[in-house]
Structures are given as C-alpha cells and as structure tokens.
Design a protein around this motif. Structure first.
Motif, PDB file in Angstrom:
ATOM      1  N   UNK A  95      25.098  18.647  15.789  1.00 16.44           N
ATOM      2  CA  UNK A  95      24.020  17.759  15.354  1.00 16.44           C
ATOM      3  C   UNK A  95      24.232  16.370  15.954  1.00 16.44           C
ATOM      4  N   UNK A  96      23.346  15.956  16.854  1.00 13.97           N
ATOM      5  CA  UNK A  96      23.478  14.638  17.482  1.00 13.97           C
ATOM      6  C   UNK A  96      22.923  13.514  16.613  1.00 13.97           C
ATOM      7  N   UNK A  97      22.161  13.877  15.584  1.00 15.48           N
ATOM      8  CA  UNK A  97      21.518  12.891  14.711  1.00 15.48           C
ATOM      9  C   UNK A  97      20.619  11.955  15.520  1.00 15.48           C
ATOM     10  N   UNK A  98      20.051  12.498  16.615  1.00 13.60           N
ATOM     11  CA  UNK A  98      19.179  11.724  17.512  1.00 13.60           C
ATOM     12  C   UNK A  98      19.882  10.486  18.064  1.00 13.60           C
ATOM     13  N   UNK A  99      21.190  10.556  18.213  1.00  8.17           N
ATOM     14  CA  UNK A  99      22.005   9.441  18.692  1.00  8.17           C
ATOM     15  C   UNK A  99      22.566   9.785  20.065  1.00  8.17           C
ATOM     16  N   UNK A 100      22.150   9.076  21.129  1.00 10.82           N
ATOM     17  CA  UNK A 100      22.654   9.391  22.475  1.00 10.82           C
ATOM     18  C   UNK A 100      24.168   9.314  22.586  1.00 10.82           C
ATOM     19  N   UNK A 101      24.807   8.418  21.828  1.00 10.73           N
ATOM     20  CA  UNK A 101      26.264   8.313  21.889  1.00 10.73           C
ATOM     21  C   UNK A 101      26.936   9.551  21.309  1.00 10.73           C
ATOM     22  N   UNK A 102      26.430  10.008  20.176  1.00 15.98           N
ATOM     23  CA  UNK A 102      26.987  11.228  19.575  1.00 15.98           C
ATOM     24  C   UNK A 102      26.737  12.430  20.489  1.00 15.98           C
ATOM     25  N   UNK A 103      25.556  12.471  21.075  1.00 19.00           N
ATOM     26  CA  UNK A 103      25.228  13.544  22.011  1.00 19.00           C
ATOM     27  C   UNK A 103      26.195  13.547  23.194  1.00 19.00           C
ATOM     28  N   UNK A 104      26.474  12.355  23.744  1.00 15.64           N
ATOM     29  CA  UNK A 104      27.388  12.257  24.883  1.00 15.64           C
ATOM     30  C   UNK A 104      28.787  12.738  24.502  1.00 15.64           C
ATOM     31  N   UNK A 105      29.188  12.481  23.268  1.00 13.91           N
ATOM     32  CA  UNK A 105      30.498  12.958  22.817  1.00 13.91           C
ATOM     33  C   UNK A 105      30.548  14.480  22.785  1.00 13.91           C
ATOM     34  N   UNK A 106      29.477  15.112  22.339  1.00 14.00           N
ATOM     35  CA  UNK A 106      29.445  16.573  22.322  1.00 14.00           C
ATOM     36  C   UNK A 106      29.485  17.145  23.740  1.00 14.00           C
ATOM     37  N   UNK A 107      28.822  16.457  24.669  1.00 12.56           N
ATOM     38  CA  UNK A 107      28.880  16.892  26.068  1.00 12.56           C
ATOM     39  C   UNK A 107      30.323  16.840  26.571  1.00 12.56           C
ATOM     40  N   UNK A 108      31.029  15.760  26.237  1.00 10.06           N
ATOM     41  CA  UNK A 108      32.429  15.633  26.646  1.00 10.06           C
ATOM     42  C   UNK A 108      33.289  16.741  26.035  1.00 10.06           C
ATOM     43  N   UNK A 109      33.042  17.031  24.759  1.00 10.10           N
ATOM     44  CA  UNK A 109      33.813  18.089  24.095  1.00 10.10           C
ATOM     45  C   UNK A 109      33.556  19.434  24.769  1.00 10.10           C
ATOM     46  N   UNK A 110      32.290  19.712  25.076  1.00 10.32           N
ATOM     47  CA  UNK A 110      31.957  20.975  25.745  1.00 10.32           C
ATOM     48  C   UNK A 110      32.678  21.091  27.083  1.00 10.32           C
ATOM     49  N   UNK A 111      32.784  19.964  27.789  1.00  7.42           N
ATOM     50  CA  UNK A 111      33.483  19.958  29.067  1.00  7.42           C
ATOM     51  C   UNK A 111      34.985  20.125  28.881  1.00  7.42           C
ATOM     52  N   UNK A 112      35.559  19.360  27.932  1.00 12.34           N
ATOM     53  CA  UNK A 112      37.008  19.413  27.703  1.00 12.34           C
ATOM     54  C   UNK A 112      37.461  20.782  27.213  1.00 12.34           C
ATOM     55  N   UNK A 113      36.626  21.436  26.412  1.00 12.04           N
ATOM     56  CA  UNK A 113      36.975  22.739  25.851  1.00 12.04           C
ATOM     57  C   UNK A 113      36.603  23.896  26.772  1.00 12.04           C
ATOM     58  N   UNK A 114      36.167  23.570  27.980  1.00  7.28           N
ATOM     59  CA  UNK A 114      35.832  24.580  28.977  1.00  7.28           C
ATOM     60  C   UNK A 114      34.766  25.557  28.477  1.00  7.28           C
ATOM     61  N   UNK A 115      33.778  25.024  27.751  1.00  5.56           N
ATOM     62  CA  UNK A 115      32.688  25.877  27.300  1.00  5.56           C
ATOM     63  C   UNK A 115      31.831  26.322  28.477  1.00  5.56           C
TER      64      UNK A 115
END
Length: 332
Positions: A95-115
């Motif tokens: 859930x990004x809560x319509x927040x670009x910063x939170x969304x960017x963090x999820x993108x980083x997590x997806x990358x770091x976790x090799x999703x």
C-alpha cells in the motif's frame, strides 16, 4: 527463439496453461498433447527459460496500489493473485497510500529482494522505477498512465466521465457538477474531460465552479460535496469520479438539511453499506479483469514476450467488459 506466448497462441490456451503442461502439472490429456505439439513445432523449451529465470530473480511479484482499503484495488489484487498463483508466482501486496516516496521505497525493496517485478497503480505520473528497470525486471502499470514505455492496463476514463454525465443529462439535469481526484492523476483529469465533453455536446457549458479536485478518499468527496452545497446556486446533479469519493459525497448529503439534494452518478461500485442508496447510480468498472489482464501481461513478459509496449483499455461502453489492445508508438 519462440516464446511461451507463441506456444500458447498455437495451442489455443493461456500462457499459464502452457507453463503447467510443460512443467508436468495437472492438465487434461487433450490440452497437454496440444501444448507439447505446439512446443515441438516451434522448437520451444521451457527448461531453458526456467533456468534463466531462476538465476536472475525469485518467483515473487509485488502489487503496489495507492489505497489497499479501496474495494476496487482489493478486486484488482484478486485478479492478479489468481493468475500469479497459476503461473507459480507468489504475490506481495503493498500500500503506497498515494505517496510517491512510499511507492519508491517499495520499488527499492522489490529490487533488493530480487523479485520478478512489479504491477503498479502509480501514486503519480513519474514513478521512480529505475532500480527495477536497470535490472531488466518486468513492470506492468495499471489504472493510471505513466510516461514510460511499459505495458499498461487502464480504463477508458474519458468515456466513463462522459457516460456518467450523459445519464444525468438524460434525466433532465443541466447544472451538473463533477467531483474528481487530484489534478496530477490521469484518471481524475480524463474523467473530468469526459464530464466536460458530455455537457458541451448537450449545449450546457461546463461551469468551472462545479469542477472540484479532491483526494480519492471518503473525506475528499465529503468535503467537496459540502463545498458545492454551500454555493449560492448548488448543482442539480453530481458526478463522483471514484467509488470512495462517491461514499463521501453520499455521507455529506445524508447530513445536510438542503431541501433539494442533487442526483448522484458514481463511477465505480459503492461498498455494500451504501450500495442501496436511493437515487445513486453506479457504473461498474470490472477491476478484477484489470488485475487478471495485468498479471497475464506480466507472465507473458516474464516468459519471453519481447514485443513493444502494449496498452489494454477496458471499455465501459458495452454491457460486458471489452478490451482494446493498442501496441506500438501510438500508445501514450
């Protein structure tokens, strides 16, 4: 080299069914034979692709949405999960809560976790996807447009705004307001454009006072409706361009002493607690199909589809969901 999508097309089945058949998972004998024959004719080997995928990323896909409490996105998630599970993928809902910063963090997590990648309903027009795209991960965008060469699954939002307004015009209303989402959100802009188009076509000039931009939340719709009711000449009818805005609008009307409450037309299905409100007309959006189509496109990319970016537009102008698949540079 042939792709799984090509094998699926020749066998007359889905890519998920091809994956199941060639992985030894249960399918009918007839389907298994059709898939094996198509794979042999196209010289396709699932083992080669699978080994490559395992070396690069995990069998996990993230779905990032702006409001996990909105039933629209709950239905989207169900469609994604159905397809992902059949393709052997696990789904993580964010859930990004319509927040670009939170969304960017999820993108980083997806990358770091090799999703494997991301299915994204973006919080803004320019999501920061570089951490995934640099690694060649798969990204499919849903609901809102972004200016990037990616697969999209969206609604025909201008048509939605136009049809919702035309319904109110057909009831004899002319002073029709529109409560839409933030100006930077493509769905909000396009549905408002449809509202203006319908009024103009009917010879009723859109009044700028009657177009309000709010958050796509209950509180946004409620506040905007009170603002409209406080006008010297309140509207005769209102288009709510989102289901949660519609709930807020109806809450505002339920507490007002205004003697002539406006007719309401809501784009989207209202939650069950408000679905039987008298006088409120809703336009279903088929969000589960949006999730299903997005996940299918995601799996196709994951399994070898290399064509140009595609855009599937879910068309609200027919009783049953109709999709228009647009491919190539003419998509925006």
């Amino acid at each position: 080299m042939a792709t799984m999508a090509e094998v699926a097309a020749r066998a007359g089945v889905s890519t998920a069914t091809v994956s199941r058949a060639l992985s030894g998972k249960p399918v009918s004998d007839e389907v298994a034979e059709a898939v094996r024959r198509a794979a042999a004719e196209l010289d396709y080997s699932i083992d080669r692709t699978a080994r490559s995928l395992r070396r690069r990323y995990s069998d996990v896909v993230a779905l990032v949405v702006p409001d996990v409490e909105n039933p629209f996105f709950t239905a989207v998630a169900r469609g994604v999960e159905d397809v992902a599970r059949e393709a052997g993928l696990s789904l993580v809902l964010c859930n990004s809560d319509d927040d670009p910063e939170q969304e960017a963090r999820y993108v980083e997590v997806a990358s770091e976790e090799q999703m494997a990648g991301l299915i994204l309903a973006p919080a803004g027009p320019d999501p920061r996807l570089d951490p995934l795209l640099r690694k060649g991960r798969t990204v499919v965008v849903i609901d809102r447009l972004v200016d990037a060469p990616l697969d999209h699954v969206v609604l025909d939002n201008q048509a939605l705004g136009r049809i919702a307004t035309e319904h109110l015009l057909a009831l004899g209303h002319r002073r029709i307001a529109c409560i839409t989402g933030p100006q930077e959100t493509s769905t909000a802009r396009e549905r408002a454009e449809g509202w203006a188009q319908a009024l103009t076509a009917a010879g009723a000039t859109p009044d700028p006072q009657l177009l309000l931009h709010a958050t796509y939340r209950v509180e946004g719709g409620q506040s905007a409706m009170h603002e409209l009711l406080d006008l010297p000449e309140p509207p005769e009818a209102v288009v709510a361009t989102n289901n949660m805005v519609g709930v807020g609008l109806l809450r505002a009307l339920s507490t007002t002493t205004h003697h002539a409450a406006p007719q309401v037309s809501v784009i989207g299905d209202l939650p069950f607690i408000t679905s039987d409100v008298a006088g409120a007309v809703t336009m279903p959006l088929h969000p589960r199909e949006m999730g299903t189509r997005a996940a299918q496109m995601f799996v196709e990319r994951l399994q070898g589809e290399t064509g140009p970016p595609r855009r599937v537009v879910l068309d609200p102008t027919t009783p049953e969901p109709l999709t228009r698949l647009l491919t190539g540079p003419e998509t925006r």
